[in-house]
Scaffold this motif. Structure first.
Motif, PDB file in Angstrom:
ATOM      1  N   ASP A  16      40.927  -0.469 -22.213  1.00 11.46           N
ATOM      2  CA  ASP A  16      41.101   0.969 -22.043  1.00 11.46           C
ATOM      3  C   ASP A  16      42.530   1.412 -22.346  1.00 11.46           C
ATOM      4  O   ASP A  16      42.758   2.533 -22.814  1.00 11.46           O
ATOM      5  CB  ASP A  16      40.725   1.378 -20.622  1.00 11.46           C
ATOM      6  CG  ASP A  16      39.241   1.147 -20.333  1.00 11.46           C
ATOM      7  OD1 ASP A  16      38.454   1.073 -21.311  1.00 11.46           O
ATOM      8  OD2 ASP A  16      38.881   1.010 -19.147  1.00 11.46           O
ATOM      9  N   TRP A  27      34.027  -4.201 -29.304  1.00  9.89           N
ATOM     10  CA  TRP A  27      32.768  -4.948 -29.329  1.00  9.89           C
ATOM     11  C   TRP A  27      32.529  -5.585 -30.700  1.00  9.89           C
ATOM     12  O   TRP A  27      31.939  -6.665 -30.811  1.00  9.89           O
ATOM     13  CB  TRP A  27      31.607  -4.039 -28.958  1.00  9.89           C
ATOM     14  CG  TRP A  27      30.303  -4.794 -28.905  1.00  9.89           C
ATOM     15  CD1 TRP A  27      29.300  -4.766 -29.819  1.00  9.89           C
ATOM     16  CD2 TRP A  27      29.918  -5.724 -27.904  1.00  9.89           C
ATOM     17  NE1 TRP A  27      28.287  -5.616 -29.447  1.00  9.89           N
ATOM     18  CE2 TRP A  27      28.650  -6.224 -28.267  1.00  9.89           C
ATOM     19  CE3 TRP A  27      30.511  -6.180 -26.727  1.00  9.89           C
ATOM     20  CZ2 TRP A  27      27.968  -7.159 -27.501  1.00  9.89           C
ATOM     21  CZ3 TRP A  27      29.825  -7.099 -25.955  1.00  9.89           C
ATOM     22  CH2 TRP A  27      28.568  -7.587 -26.348  1.00  9.89           C
ATOM     23  N   HIS A  80      27.100  -0.071 -36.126  1.00  7.53           N
ATOM     24  CA  HIS A  80      27.895  -1.170 -35.577  1.00  7.53           C
ATOM     25  C   HIS A  80      28.179  -2.224 -36.641  1.00  7.53           C
ATOM     26  O   HIS A  80      29.264  -2.800 -36.715  1.00  7.53           O
ATOM     27  CB  HIS A  80      27.162  -1.804 -34.393  1.00  7.53           C
ATOM     28  CG  HIS A  80      27.949  -2.889 -33.743  1.00  7.53           C
ATOM     29  ND1 HIS A  80      27.849  -4.205 -34.109  1.00  7.53           N
ATOM     30  CD2 HIS A  80      28.870  -2.836 -32.747  1.00  7.53           C
ATOM     31  CE1 HIS A  80      28.658  -4.928 -33.376  1.00  7.53           C
ATOM     32  NE2 HIS A  80      29.291  -4.135 -32.538  1.00  7.53           N
ATOM     33  N   LYS A  94      45.154   1.663 -30.606  1.00  7.38           N
ATOM     34  CA  LYS A  94      44.679   1.123 -31.879  1.00  7.38           C
ATOM     35  C   LYS A  94      44.415  -0.381 -31.781  1.00  7.38           C
ATOM     36  O   LYS A  94      44.744  -1.157 -32.680  1.00  7.38           O
ATOM     37  CB  LYS A  94      45.678   1.415 -32.992  1.00  7.38           C
ATOM     38  CG  LYS A  94      45.820   2.896 -33.319  1.00  7.38           C
ATOM     39  CD  LYS A  94      46.745   3.110 -34.491  1.00  7.38           C
ATOM     40  CE  LYS A  94      46.846   4.610 -34.831  1.00  7.38           C
ATOM     41  NZ  LYS A  94      47.740   4.830 -36.002  1.00  7.38           N
ATOM     42  N   GLY A  95      43.856  -0.791 -30.630  1.00  4.93           N
ATOM     43  CA  GLY A  95      43.463  -2.193 -30.461  1.00  4.93           C
ATOM     44  C   GLY A  95      44.611  -3.150 -30.218  1.00  4.93           C
ATOM     45  O   GLY A  95      44.489  -4.356 -30.478  1.00  4.93           O
ATOM     46  N   LYS A 147      29.235  -0.375 -22.603  1.00 10.21           N
ATOM     47  CA  LYS A 147      30.410   0.485 -22.518  1.00 10.21           C
ATOM     48  C   LYS A 147      31.123   0.621 -23.854  1.00 10.21           C
ATOM     49  O   LYS A 147      31.609   1.699 -24.207  1.00 10.21           O
ATOM     50  CB  LYS A 147      31.361  -0.069 -21.458  1.00 10.21           C
ATOM     51  CG  LYS A 147      32.559   0.822 -21.174  1.00 10.21           C
ATOM     52  CD  LYS A 147      33.387   0.248 -20.032  1.00 10.21           C
ATOM     53  CE  LYS A 147      34.579   1.154 -19.718  1.00 10.21           C
ATOM     54  NZ  LYS A 147      35.404   0.613 -18.609  1.00 10.21           N
ATOM     55  N   TYR A 148      31.219  -0.493 -24.620  1.00  9.70           N
ATOM     56  CA  TYR A 148      32.025  -0.483 -25.846  1.00  9.70           C
ATOM     57  C   TYR A 148      31.179  -0.785 -27.092  1.00  9.70           C
ATOM     58  O   TYR A 148      31.701  -1.284 -28.092  1.00  9.70           O
ATOM     59  CB  TYR A 148      33.150  -1.521 -25.751  1.00  9.70           C
ATOM     60  CG  TYR A 148      34.043  -1.348 -24.548  1.00  9.70           C
ATOM     61  CD1 TYR A 148      34.929  -0.278 -24.457  1.00  9.70           C
ATOM     62  CD2 TYR A 148      34.000  -2.260 -23.487  1.00  9.70           C
ATOM     63  CE1 TYR A 148      35.750  -0.119 -23.352  1.00  9.70           C
ATOM     64  CE2 TYR A 148      34.818  -2.122 -22.387  1.00  9.70           C
ATOM     65  CZ  TYR A 148      35.689  -1.044 -22.319  1.00  9.70           C
ATOM     66  OH  TYR A 148      36.498  -0.897 -21.236  1.00  9.70           O
ATOM     67  N   GLN A 189      29.889   0.992 -29.388  1.00 11.16           N
ATOM     68  CA  GLN A 189      30.220   1.738 -30.597  1.00 11.16           C
ATOM     69  C   GLN A 189      31.717   1.737 -30.873  1.00 11.16           C
ATOM     70  O   GLN A 189      32.210   2.603 -31.601  1.00 11.16           O
ATOM     71  CB  GLN A 189      29.708   3.187 -30.455  1.00 11.16           C
ATOM     72  CG  GLN A 189      28.223   3.291 -30.199  1.00 11.16           C
ATOM     73  CD  GLN A 189      27.393   2.683 -31.324  1.00 11.16           C
ATOM     74  OE1 GLN A 189      27.786   2.762 -32.494  1.00 11.16           O
ATOM     75  NE2 GLN A 189      26.262   2.083 -30.985  1.00 11.16           N
ATOM     76  N   GLN A 190      32.439   0.788 -30.303  1.00 12.49           N
ATOM     77  CA  GLN A 190      33.884   0.718 -30.484  1.00 12.49           C
ATOM     78  C   GLN A 190      34.274  -0.583 -31.183  1.00 12.49           C
ATOM     79  O   GLN A 190      33.490  -1.529 -31.273  1.00 12.49           O
ATOM     80  CB  GLN A 190      34.615   0.835 -29.134  1.00 12.49           C
ATOM     81  CG  GLN A 190      34.360   2.162 -28.426  1.00 12.49           C
ATOM     82  CD  GLN A 190      35.180   2.286 -27.156  1.00 12.49           C
ATOM     83  OE1 GLN A 190      36.198   1.607 -27.000  1.00 12.49           O
ATOM     84  NE2 GLN A 190      34.745   3.177 -26.259  1.00 12.49           N
ATOM     85  N   LEU A 191      35.545  -0.617 -31.632  1.00 11.19           N
ATOM     86  CA  LEU A 191      36.038  -1.760 -32.395  1.00 11.19           C
ATOM     87  C   LEU A 191      36.121  -3.028 -31.549  1.00 11.19           C
ATOM     88  O   LEU A 191      35.988  -4.146 -32.066  1.00 11.19           O
ATOM     89  CB  LEU A 191      37.427  -1.430 -32.967  1.00 11.19           C
ATOM     90  CG  LEU A 191      38.005  -2.422 -33.984  1.00 11.19           C
ATOM     91  CD1 LEU A 191      37.086  -2.559 -35.187  1.00 11.19           C
ATOM     92  CD2 LEU A 191      39.390  -1.975 -34.420  1.00 11.19           C
ATOM     93  N   MET A 251      31.045  -1.249 -38.769  1.00 11.08           N
ATOM     94  CA  MET A 251      32.338  -1.466 -38.109  1.00 11.08           C
ATOM     95  C   MET A 251      32.779  -2.913 -38.259  1.00 11.08           C
ATOM     96  O   MET A 251      33.962  -3.203 -38.459  1.00 11.08           O
ATOM     97  CB  MET A 251      32.244  -1.083 -36.627  1.00 11.08           C
ATOM     98  CG  MET A 251      31.977   0.385 -36.378  1.00 11.08           C
ATOM     99  SD  MET A 251      31.821   0.766 -34.616  1.00 11.08           S
ATOM    100  CE  MET A 251      33.446   0.300 -34.069  1.00 11.08           C
TER     101      MET A 251
END
Length: 738
Positions: free
Chosen positions: A634, A682, A719, A638-639, A675-676, A678-680, A722
């Motif tokens: 969180d 995951w 996904h 940018k990761g 939770k993640y 749709q995020q980078l 990504m």
């Protein structure tokens, strides 16, 4: 077998030796009876184990002696049954008028006699003196000085057994390298109070001899009766190396070493078969029965013998029988050349104690300064770094290799490796046991008190001083001792009556009798802390099950006693109190226990909490690492913290496998996916293949291997894009670096 030895026993037979032995702990035994039992045990050991040892017996303090003091009852010769019979008759003689014999006059004559008998023979010379110290003596310090010089010249070892005499002497304090201990012992010996003046004089002169003859004379006070026996029952072994060769460190470096057996099981002597119908003869080579066997086919009604060359071995492989002849059997063995090779080093904590198997060997350097320095440097370095060595050992040519653990050891007199065999995967037995119920602080406190009370090193004696009850160097094998006792009794009496084992040996081998009395309160406290219930054995039932029976069983299971429920609630409520109060106060745990995972080095903190042995912090560590991973994801820009979060997730997965917490990890991974998804972050999890723990990796998991694989494969198109984008970015970054 040990080398040749000439032993002369000096036994005081004055009137004081016929008096009761005060250290017998309630046993009715005289000093002379105890001394005769000790010498008898020594004769048994010589007859059984040392065929080339010779023993002589000298009585002093007897009125039958021509010189008024010493009388030879047995000249130097290999001990036999006649010697043993004469010895056992000594306590039945009339009590003399002389209180005791002149110890130093008898010792002076014994040293001269032993030196004259041995002369140029290569024999080790020993003298045992058993006395209560009541004899008068004309020896002064000047004569004692001459006696000391003669003992050093003759090079004879003297063991002085003091019976109800010189009990103040402590060999642990007699150390010149520790002045404070030596001063304490000197003060104790010089201020010792005796009821008789002769004992005081003899004690002072004997102590003077011991101080000047440290390499030739030892004192053994008879505070513990079995310690007397230990001086005679110990089996001496000649130092013979089982291996002499190079300890290969690498391809270019090696150290020449010797390997000796340090600890091995002592087996009983084998009994040979003799014919009972032949004419009796005491010669061991007469009437020996020889075994002869024949081989035949059980399907042959005539039972015709089959010659050995027509016999072949076979191995049952499934339903087939694979024939194996002698040549093939020899080739099937994995054989290696004789070698001793170092494989590497590991932390001492990585080798569990239950991995130690077989005997213990001792590895030392040969008598060469270069080899000693090299091996010493390796031993000291391993001790300093708290590591051990792993080696590959092949003791004989064309024998199987063994995996060995080398434990470094350093003492005042020598440095060595203790070599112990390690198991292979086939040797280890894996067992699955149900989890134990957690105990309450009251129960753990009661058990801790019981452990303190039953400490064998601190049990108080009659005077209230702590005393070690079970000294390993004084423990004899009762099976072997009783075997020899029965054989000797059978040889002398020629009867079938079996004698009882010596009560002194049994008493020393059962220290729990004193321990139970001392720890009686602690034992009762444990009984009160744990509520034991009778486990009723169910009667065997028929295979048929009726509906009424199933209904009754289900009803009984639903009726859980309220007492059990309350106890479970109490355990859960007091668990935190147990960790904070009991662990620190009772066992003195330090405050260096990691209780919280920080953000600087979360992986290191997590490992310390998982591997903590003093307090169970596994549940707390798993909960905290989940919070740390969520916080890192969180708070990332940018990761930037994604790699750190992924490493924490990998470490959590390893810990959940080793600690049987697979469901915790699997549940957390589902949470991360929801939770993640749709995020980078995951996408990186999918790229690195961090999936669910399957039932193959841990038996607590309910996820199959196929389900674990499908968990990462079933993703939507967005996904997958990504993941592809992440891979393209990495390829572009590598191209820029090039």
């Amino acid at each position: 077998m040990a080398g040749k030895e000439a032993t002369l026993v000096l036994l005081d037979v004055g009137a004081s030796m016929y008096e009761p032995y005060k250290q017998a702990q309630g046993k009715n035994i005289t000093r002379l009876e105890l001394a005769v039992d000790c010498i008898g045990m020594m004769i048994q050991q010589k007859i059984f184990n040392y065929k080339n040892h010779e023993v002589g017996l000298v009585l002093f303090g007897t009125e039958e002696a021509e010189d008024g003091n010493t009388f030879y009852i047995q000249v130097m010769s290999p001990p036999d049954l006649e010697f043993y019979r004469n010895l056992t008759e000594l306590p039945n003689h009339d009590v003399p008028k002389i209180k005791g014999g002149d110890i130093f006059d008898a010792l002076d004559k014994a040293v001269s006699t032993l030196d004259e008998y041995v002369k140029a023979k290569k024999m080790e010379k020993k003298i045992f003196v058993l006395t209560a110290g009541f004899g008068q003596t004309d020896y002064n310090e000047k004569k004692i000085g001459k006696l000391i010089k003669m003992i050093e010249k003759v090079d004879v070892k003297i063991n002085f057994i003091a019976m109800d005499f010189m009990n103040e002497y402590d060999v642990e304090l007699d150390d010149p390298t520790k002045p404070e201990n030596q001063a304490t012992l000197n003060d104790r010996m010089l201020n010792a109070v005796y009821q008789h003046q002769e004992q005081s004089i003899n004690s002072r002169l004997i102590y003077q001899m011991v101080q000047e003859l440290r390499n030739h004379m030892r004192i053994f006070p008879a505070n513990i009766a079995f310690e007397l026996y230990s001086q005679f029952h110990t089996k001496q072994m000649q130092a013979r190396a089982s291996f002499r060769g190079d300890f290969q460190i690498n391809d270019e470096t090696s150290i020449q070493v010797l390997i000796y057996k340090r600890c091995a099981e002592d087996r009983l002597p084998s009994l040979k078969k003799h014919s009972a119908i032949g004419e009796y003869s005491s010669e061991p080579t007469r009437n020996i029965v020889r075994n002869d066997s024949i081989h035949y086919n059980p399907e042959d009604p005539n039972m015709n013998p089959i010659e050995r060359e027509n016999i072949i071995k076979g191995y049952q492989y499934g339903r087939n029988l694979i024939p194996v002849d002698s040549l093939m059997e020899e080739k099937m063995k994995y054989q290696c050349n004789r070698s001793f090779q170092l494989l590497g080093f590991v932390e001492r904590s990585q080798i569990p104690r239950h991995y130690f198997i077989f005997n213990v060997d001792m590895v030392i350097a040969i008598d060469c300064e270069k080899a000693r320095k090299s091996l010493s440097a390796l031993i000291i370095a391993l001790i300093a770094t708290k590591k051990v060595a792993i080696a590959r050992f092949v003791g004989r040519q064309k024998s199987s290799p063994k995996l060995m653990l080398l434990l470094p050891h350093k003492s005042k007199s020598y440095q060595c490796f203790w070599m112990i065999s390690l198991p292979t995967s086939e040797d280890i037995r894996h067992f699955q046991f149900s989890t134990l119920r957690k105990s309450t602080p009251n129960q753990q406190s009661a058990v801790a008190t019981l452990i303190d009370k039953m400490n064998l090193e601190t049990i108080p004696n009659e005077s209230g001083e702590p005393e070690e009850l079970l000294k390993m160097k004084y423990i004899a094998n009762p099976t072997r001792q009783y075997f020899q006792q029965v054989v000797m009794h059978k040889a002398i009496t020629r009867t079938d009556v079996i004698p009882p084992i010596s009560p002194l040996i049994l008493d020393y081998l059962h220290p729990e009798r004193r321990v139970y009395n001392y720890a009686q309160d602690a034992i009762q406290r444990v009984k009160n802390a744990f509520k034991f219930k009778v486990n009723d054995i169910k009667k065997p039932q028929d295979k048929k099950v009726f509906w009424k029976q199933l209904f009754d069983e289900q009803t009984a299971q639903q009726q859980v006693p309220e007492q059990i429920e309350e106890e479970i609630v109490e355990i859960n409520r007091e668990e935190e109190e147990m960790v904070n109060m009991f662990a620190k106060q009772k066992f003195g745990f330090n405050d260096d226990i990691i209780q919280e995972i920080g953000s600087v080095d979360p992986i290191s903190d997590f490992k310390k909490m998982i591997t903590e042995k003093r307090v169970d912090l596994v549940d707390s560590a798993l909960q905290q690492i989940q919070k740390v991973i969520n916080a890192l994801v969180d708070q990332s820009v940018k990761g930037s913290f994604f790699p750190k979060a992924l490493e924490c997730l990998k470490e959590m997965r390893k810990a959940c496998i080793s600690e049987d917490e697979a469901p915790v990890f699997n549940k957390f991974l589902f949470v991360l996916k929801d939770k993640y998804n749709q995020q980078l972050f995951w996408a990186q999890i999918v790229q690195q293949g961090i999936t669910l723990i399957s039932d193959i990796e841990n038996h607590k998991s309910s996820v199959t291997a196929e389900e674990a694989q499908d968990f990462l494969n079933k993703e939507d198109n967005k996904h997958q894009q990504m993941v592809d984008q992440l891979q393209n970015e990495e390829e572009d970054l590598l191209a820029d670096i090039e």
